[in-house]
Design an enzyme around this catalytic site. Structure first.
Site, PDB file in Angstrom:
ATOM      1  N   CYS A 152       2.352  21.746  41.366  1.00 51.99           N
ATOM      2  CA  CYS A 152       1.063  22.436  41.431  1.00 51.99           C
ATOM      3  C   CYS A 152       1.115  23.809  40.768  1.00 51.99           C
ATOM      4  CB  CYS A 152       0.598  22.536  42.872  1.00 51.99           C
ATOM      5  SG  CYS A 152       1.863  23.092  44.044  1.00 51.99           S
ATOM      6  N   TYR A 153       2.123  24.606  41.102  1.00 53.03           N
ATOM      7  CA  TYR A 153       2.241  25.924  40.474  1.00 53.03           C
ATOM      8  C   TYR A 153       2.398  25.827  38.946  1.00 53.03           C
ATOM      9  CZ  TYR A 153       2.892  28.373  44.992  1.00 53.03           C
ATOM     10  OH  TYR A 153       2.731  28.916  46.233  1.00 53.03           O
TER      11      TYR A 153
END
Length: 355
Positions: A152-153
């Site tokens: 996600c990051y």
């Protein structure tokens, strides 16, 4: 209809996959596995699925493995290390595999073993895996049989940096200083559906903390995205620092860069708008408008704002997404759509929820 299986459907990304795929017009979710809940209907574990799906969890035994090989697509919403045990047999059987864990994200075996503390079970197969950010890897995804769904990051960081790295490459000159700072925040669901003291309500509510200060496993993934995926012609040093914030969904990454004299001559607002003009899920906000996490909640949208201050030679890129959708399950479905030649928005083109 495309036959789909989800391995490991009891976590947050697993239930998001069920939610999204249940509304996909060309997909049938035919198999859902969980060792701990075998024989139980998914809507008993997740009441939100009542009336949406009546699928029952299966154990991951020999019969189930044979059934997986008869599916068209298998999603692994499992802990790191599971997908690489099954991917080779599945791809040899002609099944397309999308892993939402880290088994097929990092191409460097040294970095994989360093950050995930395990040996890779199929290093030769890893070489053929495609890192699945459609807005960057769309051409490769069209012929992919195995996809490593991004973290996600890294999704926010790579998409936040893509127009900058591409402009720098095109001009063949430094537009930003060597150092990149990615200051990122995530809701608690990013840590998964697990009973840990540090994640319970009394610990996370009314609190804000940094973690992974000395190093985080998404750092090499971000660096790989810059150096290999975006093919940066210039060395970039990344300082990545994640934080846990007291909300359930949402991710906010602030990317800080120093502009060179050549970089100050670029209209970065226009550069971002041009780069993402044809991307339905990427929204570059008008000058002076800044994103918040609720503007993307429960959607596959990612919103970006750009702030350029030439007097201070600074460029700030602000990126928000729902960590469970564009940051995980939604991006996985988007990857599947590209791999199968479907309209990329199928099962995904819905508005964020407010409030």
């Amino acid at each position: 209809m495309i036959s789909v299986a989800i391995v490991g459907g009891t976590g947050y990304t697993g239930v998001e996959l069920i939610r999204l795929l249940s509304s996909h017009p060309k997909v049938s979710v035919d198999l859902l596995t969980s060792r701990s809940h075998a024989g139980t209907r998914a809507d008993q574990i997740f009441p939100s699925l009542r009336g949406i799906s009546d699928i029952v969890f299966s154990d991951l035994g020999d019969d189930t493995l044979n059934a997986l090989q008869k599916c068209d697509v298998v999603f692994f919403a499992t802990p790191h290390g599971v997908a690489m045990q099954q991917a080779e047999a599945l791809t040899q059987a002609g099944v397309k595999v999308i892993d939402l864990a880290a088994d097929f994200r990092l191409q460097s075996l040294v970095e994989f073993e360093q950050w995930y503390q395990q040996q890779h079970a199929c290093p030769e197969l890893l070489k053929s895996a495609v890192y699945g950010i459609p807005e960057v890897s769309r051409d490769k995804l069209r012929n992919a049989n195995l996809v490593g769904n991004p973290g996600c990051y890294p999704t926010t960081a790579i998409l936040g940096l893509k127009p900058i790295i591409e402009a720098q490459n095109a001009k063949n000159t430094r537009l930003i200083d060597e150092r990149i700072i990615v200051d990122a925040k995530s809701g608690v669901s990013g840590a998964g559906r697990q009973a840990k003291l540090a994640l319970n309500y009394a610990e996370t509510s009314d609190n804000f903390e940094a973690y992974g200060v000395t190093g985080h496993r998404h750092l090499p993934e971000i660096e790989q995205g810059i150096n290999i995926l975006l093919e940066s012609q210039f060395t970039q040093r990344v300082r990545f620092l994640p934080h846990l914030v007291p909300m359930i969904r949402g991710m906010y990454s602030s990317i800080h860069l120093e502009l060179t004299d050549a970089g100050k001559a670029v209209d970065w607002q226009q550069a971002f708008e041009d780069s993402y003009a044809d991307e339905v899920f990427l929204d570059v906000l008008p000058t002076g408008i800044y994103p918040d996490t609720r503007s993307v909640r429960a959607s596959n949208r990612l919103r970006i704002a750009v702030y350029q201050n030439n007097d201070r030679a600074e460029l700030t890129v602000l990126v928000v997404q729902d960590n469970l959708v564009k940051g995980a399950a939604g991006q996985a479905v988007q990857n599947m759509n590209v791999m199968l030649g479907f309209d990329e928005t199928l099962g995904l083109n819905f508005a964020p929820i407010v409030p």
